[in-house]
Write an enzyme that holds these catalytic residues in place. Structure first.
Site, short mmCIF file in Angstrom:
data_model
loop_
_atom_site.label_atom_id
_atom_site.label_comp_id
_atom_site.label_asym_id
_atom_site.label_seq_id
_atom_site.Cartn_x
_atom_site.Cartn_y
_atom_site.Cartn_z
CG ASP A 9 25.75 78.09 56.78
OD1 ASP A 9 26.81 77.51 57.09
OD2 ASP A 9 25.71 79.06 56.01
CG MET A 10 27.67 79.40 62.07
SD MET A 10 26.59 80.24 63.26
CE MET A 10 27.69 81.50 63.90
CB SER A 44 29.27 76.19 60.52
OG SER A 44 30.26 76.93 59.85
N GLY A 45 30.61 74.76 58.14
CA GLY A 45 31.88 74.25 57.67
C GLY A 45 33.03 74.73 58.52
CG ASN A 221 28.64 74.18 53.10
OD1 ASN A 221 27.87 75.04 52.67
ND2 ASN A 221 29.46 74.43 54.11
#
Length: 284
Positions: A9-10, A44-45, A221
């Site tokens: 994830d970022m 990522s989102g 998420n």
């Protein structure tokens, strides 16, 4: 450790609070990962164009799982782009615009859209996460394929809005799924189009099993991705729910925790120092 794919994830994970990372350290690691045939994936989102901006030197050859899983690319090849059915999108918009017009962002393939009524303060926040941001008079008139509907909220209002959204008919009918991605953002995504779904498309392409995947995240998420991976890491700064399902706890994003984990992989060292039963237990 037969790790063949590392998914990170970022925001809150790879990036520190200033939205930066130690690029010189990472690019040395990335070169070694590439030489060993280990795939590095940003999951990522964030929109794809925002993610690519963090890796200008290697974006053309990297794989990305963007928009919480709806948009998956491998180098210059698009593997998948899912978007809302127009009827469902209009139902969501027709319902939310009355109360949340100044908080709504529609996420398309190449741009995000907001109405011109959105405050300058909110726009400044959005520009951090949406590098391509288009202002329009009316969101319901956009002619684009929308993969995600996002609400930006004040942190203290987050739970109240989540409770409100849970009662919406399109949520009860499972036409959309709600997920909190941190930093005051609530995303409405297509059901089952989460990060784990996006990663599985890449795994299928590369012939990689779940057991050979290492995934690292910090928020709601990331749940499916961390549960699916053979080596699931939550950051020390992660939400408690993610720490519960993760097998390991990495140092925080402010202390280059992801890069420390990459060093363990590259040096073939065990992950025992990051097990939940060890030094980070008190933080769970």
């Amino acid at each position: 450790m037969p790790i063949k794919l590392i998914a990170v994830d970022m925001d809150g994970t790879f990036l520190n609070s200033e939205k930066k990372y130690n690029s010189s350290r990472f690019f040395k690691q990335y070169k070694q990962l590439k030489q060993r045939g280990i795939h590095f994936v940003a999951a990522s989102g964030n929109p794809l164009y925002t993610l690519k901006a963090y890796f200008p030197e290697i974006a053309h050859e990297m794989a990305f799982v963007a928009e919480n899983g709806a948009y998956v690319v491998n180098g210059t090849e698009t593997l998948n782009y899912d978007y809302f059915n127009s009827d469902v999108l209009q139902q969501i918009l027709g319902d939310l615009k009355h109360d949340y017009a100044k908080n709504l962002i529609l996420c398309g393939k190449d741009s995000a859209y907001i109405e011109k009524s959105v405050s300058e303060k909110t726009q400044q926040k959005l520009k951090i996460y949406f590098k391509n941001l288009t202002q329009v008079d009316d969101l319901s008139q956009i002619n684009d394929q929308i993969c995600k509907v996002t609400l930006t909220t004040a942190q203290q209002d987050n739970q109240q809005i989540l409770n409100d959204l849970e009662q919406k008919p399109y949520m009860r009918e499972k036409l959309a799924k709600m997920v909190s991605s941190g930093f005051g953002f609530i995303d409405l995504i297509i059901p089952n189009r989460h990060k784990a779904y996006g990663l599985q498309l890449l795994q299928h392409k590369w012939g990689i099993t779940h057991q050979d995947v290492l995934a690292i995240g910090d928020n709601y998420n990331d749940l499916e991705m961390i549960q699916m991976a053979g080596y699931g890491f939550a950051m020390q700064n992660a939400v408690p729910e993610l720490k519960q399902v993760a097998k390991y706890i990495a140092p925080s994003n402010e202390h280059e925790g992801v890069l420390d984990v990459l060093d363990l992989v590259l040096n073939a060292q065990p992950f025992q120092i990051y097990s939940k039963e060890d030094v980070y237990l008190e933080n769970i």
